[in-house]
Write a protein that holds these residues in place. Structure first.
Motif, PDB file in Angstrom:
ATOM      1  N   GLU A 194      18.028  -7.643  10.951  1.00 57.46           N
ATOM      2  CA  GLU A 194      19.104  -6.673  11.182  1.00 57.46           C
ATOM      3  C   GLU A 194      19.382  -5.910   9.887  1.00 57.46           C
ATOM      4  O   GLU A 194      19.389  -6.499   8.811  1.00 57.46           O
ATOM      5  CB  GLU A 194      20.394  -7.380  11.603  1.00 57.46           C
ATOM      6  N   TYR A 195      19.649  -4.626  10.048  1.00 59.15           N
ATOM      7  CA  TYR A 195      20.048  -3.789   8.911  1.00 59.15           C
ATOM      8  C   TYR A 195      21.299  -3.028   9.300  1.00 59.15           C
ATOM      9  O   TYR A 195      21.342  -2.387  10.357  1.00 59.15           O
ATOM     10  CB  TYR A 195      18.925  -2.808   8.557  1.00 59.15           C
ATOM     11  N   GLU A 196      22.320  -3.132   8.452  1.00 58.43           N
ATOM     12  CA  GLU A 196      23.580  -2.451   8.759  1.00 58.43           C
ATOM     13  C   GLU A 196      24.000  -1.583   7.587  1.00 58.43           C
ATOM     14  O   GLU A 196      23.897  -1.993   6.431  1.00 58.43           O
ATOM     15  CB  GLU A 196      24.670  -3.488   9.052  1.00 58.43           C
ATOM     16  N   LYS A 197      24.480  -0.403   7.892  1.00 62.20           N
ATOM     17  CA  LYS A 197      24.900   0.549   6.848  1.00 62.20           C
ATOM     18  C   LYS A 197      26.282   1.068   7.186  1.00 62.20           C
ATOM     19  O   LYS A 197      26.526   1.567   8.282  1.00 62.20           O
ATOM     20  CB  LYS A 197      23.889   1.712   6.808  1.00 62.20           C
ATOM     21  N   GLN A 198      27.200   0.925   6.221  1.00 62.04           N
ATOM     22  CA  GLN A 198      28.542   1.473   6.387  1.00 62.04           C
ATOM     23  C   GLN A 198      28.521   2.979   6.112  1.00 62.04           C
ATOM     24  O   GLN A 198      27.768   3.443   5.263  1.00 62.04           O
ATOM     25  CB  GLN A 198      29.513   0.802   5.408  1.00 62.04           C
ATOM     26  N   ARG A 199      29.365   3.715   6.796  1.00 62.29           N
ATOM     27  CA  ARG A 199      29.383   5.166   6.594  1.00 62.29           C
ATOM     28  C   ARG A 199      30.228   5.569   5.388  1.00 62.29           C
ATOM     29  O   ARG A 199      29.924   6.499   4.675  1.00 62.29           O
ATOM     30  CB  ARG A 199      29.944   5.867   7.834  1.00 62.29           C
ATOM     31  N   GLU A 200      31.344   4.867   5.165  1.00 64.71           N
ATOM     32  CA  GLU A 200      32.304   5.323   4.165  1.00 64.71           C
ATOM     33  C   GLU A 200      31.951   4.897   2.750  1.00 64.71           C
ATOM     34  O   GLU A 200      32.544   5.373   1.802  1.00 64.71           O
ATOM     35  CB  GLU A 200      33.705   4.815   4.524  1.00 64.71           C
ATOM     36  N   ASN A 201      31.071   3.965   2.608  1.00 64.47           N
ATOM     37  CA  ASN A 201      30.690   3.536   1.269  1.00 64.47           C
ATOM     38  C   ASN A 201      29.193   3.218   1.264  1.00 64.47           C
ATOM     39  O   ASN A 201      28.498   3.449   2.244  1.00 64.47           O
ATOM     40  CB  ASN A 201      31.511   2.319   0.829  1.00 64.47           C
ATOM     41  N   LYS A 202      28.739   2.663   0.185  1.00 66.14           N
ATOM     42  CA  LYS A 202      27.299   2.421   0.052  1.00 66.14           C
ATOM     43  C   LYS A 202      26.906   1.005   0.474  1.00 66.14           C
ATOM     44  O   LYS A 202      25.796   0.573   0.201  1.00 66.14           O
ATOM     45  CB  LYS A 202      26.878   2.659  -1.395  1.00 66.14           C
ATOM     46  N   GLU A 203      27.815   0.300   1.092  1.00 67.24           N
ATOM     47  CA  GLU A 203      27.515  -1.085   1.438  1.00 67.24           C
ATOM     48  C   GLU A 203      26.448  -1.170   2.530  1.00 67.24           C
ATOM     49  O   GLU A 203      26.517  -0.467   3.534  1.00 67.24           O
ATOM     50  CB  GLU A 203      28.787  -1.792   1.917  1.00 67.24           C
ATOM     51  N   THR A 204      25.494  -2.040   2.268  1.00 65.17           N
ATOM     52  CA  THR A 204      24.453  -2.295   3.263  1.00 65.17           C
ATOM     53  C   THR A 204      24.262  -3.800   3.400  1.00 65.17           C
ATOM     54  O   THR A 204      24.632  -4.582   2.518  1.00 65.17           O
ATOM     55  CB  THR A 204      23.113  -1.666   2.861  1.00 65.17           C
ATOM     56  N   TYR A 255      22.689   0.207  17.118  1.00 67.11           N
ATOM     57  CA  TYR A 255      24.112   0.145  17.457  1.00 67.11           C
ATOM     58  C   TYR A 255      24.888   1.188  16.672  1.00 67.11           C
ATOM     59  O   TYR A 255      24.545   1.514  15.535  1.00 67.11           O
ATOM     60  CB  TYR A 255      24.714  -1.207  17.065  1.00 67.11           C
ATOM     61  N   ILE A 256      25.976   1.619  17.275  1.00 65.84           N
ATOM     62  CA  ILE A 256      27.038   2.270  16.514  1.00 65.84           C
ATOM     63  C   ILE A 256      28.238   1.331  16.569  1.00 65.84           C
ATOM     64  O   ILE A 256      28.484   0.675  17.586  1.00 65.84           O
ATOM     65  CB  ILE A 256      27.384   3.671  17.061  1.00 65.84           C
ATOM     66  N   ILE A 257      28.962   1.267  15.443  1.00 66.12           N
ATOM     67  CA  ILE A 257      30.019   0.257  15.298  1.00 66.12           C
ATOM     68  C   ILE A 257      31.328   0.936  14.932  1.00 66.12           C
ATOM     69  O   ILE A 257      31.378   1.799  14.056  1.00 66.12           O
ATOM     70  CB  ILE A 257      29.639  -0.764  14.201  1.00 66.12           C
ATOM     71  N   ASP A 258      32.384   0.523  15.600  1.00 67.55           N
ATOM     72  CA  ASP A 258      33.729   1.004  15.303  1.00 67.55           C
ATOM     73  C   ASP A 258      34.595  -0.205  14.961  1.00 67.55           C
ATOM     74  O   ASP A 258      34.644  -1.171  15.718  1.00 67.55           O
ATOM     75  CB  ASP A 258      34.308   1.741  16.514  1.00 67.55           C
ATOM     76  N   PHE A 317      26.380   1.814  11.234  1.00 64.72           N
ATOM     77  CA  PHE A 317      25.199   1.812  12.094  1.00 64.72           C
ATOM     78  C   PHE A 317      24.450   0.504  11.885  1.00 64.72           C
ATOM     79  O   PHE A 317      24.493  -0.074  10.803  1.00 64.72           O
ATOM     80  CB  PHE A 317      24.268   2.982  11.747  1.00 64.72           C
ATOM     81  N   GLU A 318      23.770   0.077  12.914  1.00 66.87           N
ATOM     82  CA  GLU A 318      22.989  -1.157  12.774  1.00 66.87           C
ATOM     83  C   GLU A 318      21.673  -1.016  13.531  1.00 66.87           C
ATOM     84  O   GLU A 318      21.640  -0.477  14.645  1.00 66.87           O
ATOM     85  CB  GLU A 318      23.780  -2.341  13.323  1.00 66.87           C
ATOM     86  N   LEU A 319      20.622  -1.497  12.912  1.00 65.10           N
ATOM     87  CA  LEU A 319      19.314  -1.555  13.557  1.00 65.10           C
ATOM     88  C   LEU A 319      18.888  -3.012  13.642  1.00 65.10           C
ATOM     89  O   LEU A 319      19.141  -3.792  12.717  1.00 65.10           O
ATOM     90  CB  LEU A 319      18.278  -0.753  12.767  1.00 65.10           C
ATOM     91  N   GLU A 320      18.236  -3.344  14.721  1.00 60.99           N
ATOM     92  CA  GLU A 320      17.901  -4.750  14.958  1.00 60.99           C
ATOM     93  C   GLU A 320      16.500  -4.840  15.555  1.00 60.99           C
ATOM     94  O   GLU A 320      16.155  -4.062  16.437  1.00 60.99           O
ATOM     95  CB  GLU A 320      18.952  -5.282  15.934  1.00 60.99           C
ATOM     96  N   ALA A 321      15.715  -5.771  15.056  1.00 60.87           N
ATOM     97  CA  ALA A 321      14.383  -6.033  15.617  1.00 60.87           C
ATOM     98  C   ALA A 321      14.303  -7.514  15.952  1.00 60.87           C
ATOM     99  O   ALA A 321      14.549  -8.365  15.092  1.00 60.87           O
ATOM    100  CB  ALA A 321      13.295  -5.653  14.621  1.00 60.87           C
ATOM    101  N   ARG A 322      13.980  -7.809  17.194  1.00 59.18           N
ATOM    102  CA  ARG A 322      13.912  -9.213  17.632  1.00 59.18           C
ATOM    103  C   ARG A 322      12.498  -9.507  18.103  1.00 59.18           C
ATOM    104  O   ARG A 322      11.934  -8.764  18.903  1.00 59.18           O
ATOM    105  CB  ARG A 322      14.926  -9.441  18.757  1.00 59.18           C
TER     106      ARG A 322
END
Lengths: 119, 237
Positions: free
Chosen positions: B117-127, B80-83, B94-99
């Motif tokens: 699920e793995y999600e990564k923010q672009r503006e900071n280091k939050e995951t 995914y791309i997330i706004d 961004f998010e990656l998902e495996a089901r």
């Protein structure tokens, strides 16, 4: 799961989750299910009508003898299963009350049609 | 292997109960089903609109655009791309998902799946890393689906949180084009319940368009008054 709210502890959530899982989690397998077989040949189901016992869970073995994939689809049975060309798939059905349950092949819906009769 | 599921769940619940709180992500999203069909591909669009009240929260909407593909008869991957309205960029995360489908539909008294699920923010280091157990049970024309998640959040600066989240749905199989449902969401500082509707329109060549619309009402003062969620999913082979 983007951040929007601050943190707050609440055990109600966990208790609710635990209750649901206890209700739904009893996944004991049904032993000795009757087995029925269905073939897909030239984009047709054979047999096109299959009689099964009502109120009994059955195991339907579908063998796709065609080279192309087919999808066993039935809204009435709540089943949707893609069977690759030349492969077999198992579909568990029921227990069903007496009645007729149509199914079709989603890749060839005009020809691949059938019906399960629970009686 | 399959008989070990209850043990796995007890372990998961133990971890969940000991966490300090619940996921601080927006709890209202979608309720996943555990099924994977080989060869299937999906284009998905989701939008969640939040009606703010006195809470002063800053987000108004989240949009997700995703592409999924089944890589086997049991495993599907999605990116995914997330706004969201908080970020200044068009794409904020961004998010990656495996089901993974654990059991055949109807094989046991409930159907089981697992999702990472793995999600990564672009503006900071939050995951964020989430493990979700998916359970679905059909009783006559009703289907109950539960998604129970355990979430690890790395907020940067060595700050880490463990959270949990619960999404549940009771759906009535009225017609392929229209299925009414009731949904319940519980995340960090959020409890909401409300009606939803969904349906699938089939096209030729086994392609189909799936839609979902729900309005979830907060159950307490901490929860958002109303959250509207919308989903469009185009399935093709």
């Amino acid at each position: 799961m983007i951040r929007v709210m601050p943190c707050k502890s609440n055990k109600l959530h966990t208790l609710f989750l635990l209750s649901l899982l206890m209700i739904m989690g009893s996944s004991a397998a049904y032993a000795g299910k009757p087995v029925f077989e269905l073939q897909i040949r030239n984009h047709l189901f054979e047999p096109s009508t299959l009689s099964i016992p009502a109120n009994t869970k059955i195991k339907l073995l579908v063998h796709n003898t065609d080279k192309t994939p087919e999808e066993f689809e039935s809204y009435e049975l709540n089943r949707e299963k893609v069977i690759l060309g030349g492969q077999k798939a198992v579909i568990f059905i029921g227990p069903l009350p007496p009645g007729k349950y149509p199914f079709f092949g989603e890749f060839n819906p005009k020809t691949a049609q059938g019906e399960i009769i629970a009686e | 292997m399959r008989r070990k599921h209850p043990v796995f769940f007890i372990s998961l619940l133990g971890l969940t109960a000991s966490s300090q709180g619940f996921a601080d992500g927006l709890a209202v999203d979608r309720v996943y089903e555990p099924y994977v069909n080989p060869l299937e591909k999906e284009l998905e669009y989701r939008r969640v609109e939040v009606n703010r009240s006195e809470s002063g929260r800053q987000r108004d909407s989240i949009q997700k655009l995703g592409f999924a593909a089944a890589v086997s008869d049991r495993l599907a991957l999605e990116a995914y791309i997330i706004d969201d309205d908080l970020g200044e960029k068009t794409i904020d995360a961004f998010e990656l998902e495996a089901r993974y489908q654990l059991t055949e539909q109807g094989e046991y008294s409930a159907d089981w799946g697992l999702m990472l699920e793995y999600e990564k923010q672009r503006e900071n280091k939050e995951t964020e890393l989430a493990a979700t157990v998916i359970i679905a049970k059909q009783i006559k024309r009703f289907t109950t689906t539960v998604n129970a998640s355990l979430i690890y959040e790395n907020l940067g600066n060595d700050k880490v949180e463990w959270d949990s989240q619960l999404n549940a749905q009771l759906r009535y199989m009225y017609h392929p084009h229209l299925e009414p449902a009731i949904e319940f969401y519980a995340g960090e500082d959020y409890r909401g319940i409300g009606p939803a509707a969904m349906g699938t329109i089939r096209f030729s060549n086994a392609n189909s368009l799936h839609w979902q619309l729900g309005s979830i009402f907060g159950l307490d003062q901490d929860s958002e008054d109303v959250v509207i969620r919308f989903l469009l999913e185009y399935e093709f082979y």
